[in-house]
Design an enzyme around this catalytic site. Structure first.
Site, PDB file in Angstrom:
ATOM      1  N   MET A 141      26.745  40.483  30.000  1.00 60.69           N
ATOM      2  CA  MET A 141      26.283  39.222  30.258  1.00 60.69           C
ATOM      3  C   MET A 141      25.424  39.283  31.522  1.00 60.69           C
ATOM      4  O   MET A 141      24.774  38.136  31.958  1.00 60.69           O
ATOM      5  CB  MET A 141      27.219  38.007  30.295  1.00 60.69           C
ATOM      6  CG  MET A 141      27.915  37.934  28.889  1.00 60.69           C
ATOM      7  SD  MET A 141      28.552  36.160  28.448  1.00 60.69           S
ATOM      8  CE  MET A 141      29.368  35.715  30.168  1.00 60.69           C
ATOM      9  N   LEU A 176      25.025  42.181  37.240  1.00 62.06           N
ATOM     10  CA  LEU A 176      25.916  43.535  37.064  1.00 62.06           C
ATOM     11  C   LEU A 176      26.286  43.957  38.235  1.00 62.06           C
ATOM     12  O   LEU A 176      25.653  43.614  39.337  1.00 62.06           O
ATOM     13  CB  LEU A 176      25.054  44.471  36.479  1.00 62.06           C
ATOM     14  CG  LEU A 176      24.258  44.615  34.980  1.00 62.06           C
ATOM     15  CD1 LEU A 176      23.665  45.665  34.390  1.00 62.06           C
ATOM     16  CD2 LEU A 176      25.619  43.996  33.847  1.00 62.06           C
ATOM     17  N   HIS A 177      27.658  44.524  38.285  1.00 63.26           N
ATOM     18  CA  HIS A 177      28.167  44.880  39.448  1.00 63.26           C
ATOM     19  C   HIS A 177      28.819  46.190  39.222  1.00 63.26           C
ATOM     20  O   HIS A 177      28.578  46.798  38.077  1.00 63.26           O
ATOM     21  CB  HIS A 177      29.212  44.031  39.893  1.00 63.26           C
ATOM     22  CG  HIS A 177      30.280  43.444  39.180  1.00 63.26           C
ATOM     23  ND1 HIS A 177      31.243  44.219  38.486  1.00 63.26           N
ATOM     24  CD2 HIS A 177      30.293  42.427  38.339  1.00 63.26           C
ATOM     25  CE1 HIS A 177      31.774  43.584  37.526  1.00 63.26           C
ATOM     26  NE2 HIS A 177      31.471  42.346  37.456  1.00 63.26           N
ATOM     27  N   GLU A 178      29.507  47.068  40.026  1.00 57.24           N
ATOM     28  CA  GLU A 178      30.020  48.251  40.011  1.00 57.24           C
ATOM     29  C   GLU A 178      31.038  48.394  38.834  1.00 57.24           C
ATOM     30  O   GLU A 178      31.136  49.334  38.445  1.00 57.24           O
ATOM     31  CB  GLU A 178      30.969  48.589  41.384  1.00 57.24           C
ATOM     32  CG  GLU A 178      30.068  48.886  42.574  1.00 57.24           C
ATOM     33  CD  GLU A 178      29.457  47.660  43.379  1.00 57.24           C
ATOM     34  OE1 GLU A 178      29.574  46.499  42.957  1.00 57.24           O
ATOM     35  OE2 GLU A 178      29.207  48.089  44.539  1.00 57.24           O
ATOM     36  N   HIS A 188      30.438  46.811  35.851  1.00 53.97           N
ATOM     37  CA  HIS A 188      29.499  47.281  34.603  1.00 53.97           C
ATOM     38  C   HIS A 188      29.103  48.728  34.827  1.00 53.97           C
ATOM     39  O   HIS A 188      28.910  49.214  33.843  1.00 53.97           O
ATOM     40  CB  HIS A 188      28.439  46.289  34.798  1.00 53.97           C
ATOM     41  CG  HIS A 188      28.915  44.657  34.418  1.00 53.97           C
ATOM     42  ND1 HIS A 188      28.728  43.946  35.270  1.00 53.97           N
ATOM     43  CD2 HIS A 188      29.346  44.216  33.591  1.00 53.97           C
ATOM     44  CE1 HIS A 188      29.149  42.717  35.234  1.00 53.97           C
ATOM     45  NE2 HIS A 188      29.489  42.822  33.856  1.00 53.97           N
ATOM     46  N   LYS A 225      39.788  44.658  32.435  1.00 54.50           N
ATOM     47  CA  LYS A 225      39.766  43.265  33.090  1.00 54.50           C
ATOM     48  C   LYS A 225      40.085  42.187  32.342  1.00 54.50           C
ATOM     49  O   LYS A 225      40.744  41.250  32.448  1.00 54.50           O
ATOM     50  CB  LYS A 225      38.832  43.051  34.094  1.00 54.50           C
ATOM     51  CG  LYS A 225      38.937  41.937  34.997  1.00 54.50           C
ATOM     52  CD  LYS A 225      38.039  41.602  35.924  1.00 54.50           C
ATOM     53  CE  LYS A 225      37.910  40.011  36.190  1.00 54.50           C
ATOM     54  NZ  LYS A 225      36.828  39.526  35.263  1.00 54.50           N
TER      55      LYS A 225
HETATM   56  O1  PAF Z   1      32.470  40.704  28.684  1.00 57.60           O
HETATM   57  C1  PAF Z   1      31.601  40.153  28.532  1.00 57.60           C
HETATM   58  O2  PAF Z   1      30.912  39.866  29.451  1.00 57.60           O
HETATM   59  C2  PAF Z   1      30.983  39.280  27.330  1.00 57.60           C
HETATM   60  O3  PAF Z   1      32.281  38.842  26.670  1.00 57.60           O
HETATM   61  C3  PAF Z   1      30.581  40.131  26.145  1.00 57.60           C
HETATM   62  C4  PAF Z   1      31.383  41.303  25.527  1.00 57.60           C
HETATM   63  C5  PAF Z   1      29.408  40.956  26.804  1.00 57.60           C
HETATM   64  C6  PAF Z   1      30.033  39.404  24.999  1.00 57.60           C
HETATM   65  O4  PAF Z   1      29.057  38.398  25.236  1.00 57.60           O
END
Ligand code: PAF
Length: 280
Positions: free
Chosen positions: A30, A33-35, A37, A148
């Site tokens: 979504m 982004l951080h470390e 991701h 997580k």
């Molecule tokens: O974990 C997330 O960021 C969200 O639930 C996902 C998997 C991208 C679905 O929108």
């Protein structure tokens, strides 16, 4: 790295890669982004090409939740994706994902009705629906999710298995700040005092780990000790602390192989989650 906003563009690019024989790794996010991701993107680099989706999915937010304020910064995300080795970002508008006459959902029993599902009743329906749609758009060989969100990971694995989706789901370890707080886009909501208070989640997880590795088998004893610790922090309010089987997400009385100690705690207005996964 390419950035596109339409389903058509993703399909064309991925089709081209497939023709060349490339394998595709996919990281749904979504954004902001951080470390954590970035660790998923780096893991996905075991494939020839890596696609990252950035989409704040309205369907998985309840009416009183933080959809409007959820942090968004595409320029920041591009930088993080390119540093971590992504090849393609898919950043659609909500209207690209959900047309006016949208009426189909992916729903699931049992696993979605415990833990976060209790206080967020429509959340996992939204997650399953968007992830199924993203899988149909990207058609990856493998998709990467953080441990997580352990309940989400279990649900996605169940969905892929139940609906015969030909995608391998890879779970990746929790990434923490130096002081132990699990990385989350929602950590940005915390003021300095709350940021300190938020450490109570990782402390509770550590306590559970210590008790379990020390031989404690009674889940009630472990949960009580964790609740006492969390309740000692004045800014913390427990949503849940539970020990469940990772396969079923149902509560268990005794520690067994494959169990998940999970907690959700409000720090001020911010709801944070953390967990400890035990496998003997
Ligand atoms: O974990 C997330 O960021 C969200 O639930 C996902 C998997 C991208 C679905 O929108």
């Amino acid at each position: 790295m390419i950035v596109v906003k339409t389903i058509k563009e993703v399909r064309e690019i991925v089709k081209g890669w497939r023709k060349e024989g490339a394998t595709i790794g996919f990281v749904p996010t979504m954004g902001y982004l951080h470390e954590g991701h970035q660790s998923l993107i780096k893991a996905a680099c075991e494939n020839d090409k890596v696609v990252v989706s950035i989409f704040v999915n309205p369907m998985q937010f309840g009416p009183t939740e933080d959809l409007a304020t959820y942090p968004r910064d595409l320029e920041h995300d591009k930088e993080k994706c390119s540093q971590a080795g992504a090849d393609l970002i898919f950043a659609p508008e909500p209207s690209e994902m959900y047309h006016d006459n949208f009426q189909s959902y992916v729903d699931m029993n049992l696993l979605t009705q415990e833990l976060c599902g209790l206080s967020r009743p429509c959340h996992f329906r939204g997650v399953c629906t968007v992830v199924a749609k993203l899988f149909n758009i990207v058609m990856p060989d493998k998709a990467y999710f953080g441990q997580k969100d352990a309940q989400q990971l279990a649900i996605i694995k169940r969905m892929v298995d139940d609906l015969n989706m030909d995608i391998e789901i890879v779970g990746c370890p929790i990434i923490r700040e130096e002081d132990g707080l699990a990385k989350s886009s929602r950590n940005t909501y915390l003021d300095p005092q709350e940021r300190k208070a938020a450490l109570v989640l990782s402390k509770a997880v550590k306590l559970a780990e210590k008790l379990i590795l020390g031989g404690e088998k009674n889940c009630e004893t472990i949960v009580s000790a964790m609740k006492e610790l969390v309740n000692s922090e004045p800014l913390a309010k427990i949503d849940y602390i539970k020990i469940v089987s990772l396969d079923t997400i149902q509560q268990i009385p005794q520690i067994t192989d494959n169990c998940l100690v999970a907690l959700a705690v409000y720090i001020g207005k911010t709801r944070l989650i953390d967990n400890y996964f035990y496998q003997s």
